[in-house]
Design a protein around this motif. Structure first.
Motif, short mmCIF file in Angstrom:
data_model
loop_
_atom_site.label_atom_id
_atom_site.label_comp_id
_atom_site.label_asym_id
_atom_site.label_seq_id
_atom_site.Cartn_x
_atom_site.Cartn_y
_atom_site.Cartn_z
N ASN A 162 0.79 -1.26 -0.01
CA ASN A 162 0.06 0.05 -0.22
C ASN A 162 0.81 1.50 0.03
O ASN A 162 0.79 2.12 0.90
N SER A 163 1.70 1.19 -1.08
CA SER A 163 2.79 2.36 -1.26
C SER A 163 3.06 2.36 -2.59
O SER A 163 2.62 1.56 -3.52
N SER A 185 9.79 -11.70 4.30
CA SER A 185 10.83 -10.45 4.46
C SER A 185 12.39 -11.11 4.04
O SER A 185 13.26 -10.59 3.44
N GLU A 186 12.38 -12.29 4.23
CA GLU A 186 13.93 -13.04 4.02
C GLU A 186 14.00 -13.23 2.46
O GLU A 186 15.02 -13.16 1.98
N GLU A 187 12.95 -13.88 1.87
CA GLU A 187 13.04 -14.05 0.43
C GLU A 187 13.31 -12.48 -0.33
O GLU A 187 14.16 -12.80 -1.59
N LEU A 188 12.82 -11.62 0.28
CA LEU A 188 12.86 -10.24 -0.68
C LEU A 188 14.13 -9.53 -0.15
O LEU A 188 14.32 -8.61 -0.83
N ASP A 189 14.53 -9.96 0.91
CA ASP A 189 15.83 -9.18 1.59
C ASP A 189 15.09 -7.63 2.14
O ASP A 189 15.75 -6.86 1.97
N THR A 190 13.90 -7.72 2.52
CA THR A 190 13.35 -6.31 2.92
C THR A 190 12.03 -6.57 3.76
O THR A 190 11.60 -7.68 3.40
N VAL A 191 11.85 -5.79 4.48
CA VAL A 191 10.53 -5.81 5.42
C VAL A 191 9.31 -5.18 4.42
O VAL A 191 9.32 -3.91 4.28
N LEU A 192 8.28 -6.02 4.42
CA LEU A 192 7.10 -5.60 3.55
C LEU A 192 6.22 -4.96 4.40
O LEU A 192 6.20 -5.06 5.69
N LYS A 193 5.47 -3.85 3.91
CA LYS A 193 4.20 -3.40 4.56
C LYS A 193 3.13 -3.92 4.07
O LYS A 193 3.26 -4.71 3.28
N ASP A 194 2.00 -3.71 4.69
CA ASP A 194 0.62 -4.10 4.22
C ASP A 194 0.55 -4.02 3.02
O ASP A 194 0.76 -3.14 2.30
N GLY A 195 -0.21 -4.88 2.30
CA GLY A 195 -0.36 -5.05 0.84
C GLY A 195 -1.26 -6.34 0.36
O GLY A 195 -1.82 -6.88 1.23
N TRP A 196 -0.89 -6.55 -0.84
CA TRP A 196 -1.70 -7.62 -1.47
C TRP A 196 -0.65 -8.41 -2.69
O TRP A 196 0.12 -7.89 -2.89
N ALA A 197 -1.21 -9.58 -3.07
CA ALA A 197 -0.13 -10.14 -3.76
C ALA A 197 -1.00 -10.75 -4.90
O ALA A 197 -2.12 -11.34 -4.93
#
Length: 223
Positions: A162-163, A185-197
């Motif tokens: 949601n960004s 977060s491990e797979e993407l090497d970043t902390v995700l915020k709320d959202g959808w996929a």
């Protein structure tokens, strides 16, 4: 000073290699040998018919320094299966250029990126993919995917926060009857915020996540 410059460019190159996230093993970028180096990412990809995927190219000299103004060509093995939408065919001051591959019909093909002397190849699989949606996720959640078929299956997961930040997709290889659990977060090497996929798959898959709203499963959607 020269050592510091080379370390700096090695750091940039390492970041470039990590730009495309894969959940599969033994995946790396390719490097042509001799003289200039043409490095492509990804080296293999799967896309939907009529869909596109972005490819990044880095041109370096034999010492590992970026080459500006270097022209390359993108040559498809079979232009009936895929085509190329070229944004820039000349490398910028950092040695980078990018373009898009368009899937035209189902099949397998390769794309050669070359300057006429050295080259790198990208393996492209184009499929009529099944589309799913996961309506809610959070970065610390674990996402489970099950392949109930007796064949090797692939799933591409595209995250939308949601960004305005763009998140590179994750491609997962699933052996017959295999289940994989991914820490986002491990797979993407970043902390995700709320959202959808969105989840795109070659065959039927099942999966979902546990959230504070309960268990949410993948929902199959029409294209």
């Amino acid at each position: 000073m020269l050592i510091k410059i080379k370390i700096h460019y090695l750091f940039i190159l390492t970041i470039f290699w990590c730009c495309f996230a894969f959940a599969d093993e033994n995946v790396s970028t390719s490097k042509a040998t001799g003289g200039d180096q043409i490095i492509v990412s990804p080296t293999s990809t799967m896309i939907d018919v009529s869909d596109t995927v972005s490819v990044n190219v880095l041109v370096l000299d034999e010492d590992g320094n970026p080459v500006e103004g270097h022209k390359v060509q993108m040559i498809p093995e079979n232009d009936q299966i895929l085509s190329v939408n070229i944004g820039h065919s000349v490398s910028d001051e950092s040695g980078y250029l990018s373009f898009y591959i368009l899937g035209k019909q189902q099949g397998n093909s390769t794309l050669t990126v070359t300057d006429g002397v050295v080259s790198s190849q990208i393996d492209v699989a184009i499929r009529n993919l099944i589309h799913y949606i996961l309506p809610y996720f959070y970065g610390e959640m674990q996402l489970s995917i099950v392949n109930p078929t007796s064949d090797v299956n692939y799933a591409k997961i595209q995250f939308y926060e949601n960004s305005e930040r763009f998140i590179e997709p994750v491609v997962v290889r699933l052996e017959a009857k295999e289940m994989k659990t991914l820490n986002l977060s491990e797979e993407l090497d970043t902390v995700l915020k709320d959202g959808w996929a969105e989840i795109h798959s070659t065959e039927l898959i099942f999966g979902g996540v546990w959230t504070n709203k309960g268990y949410l499963s993948f929902k199959k959607i029409d294209k």
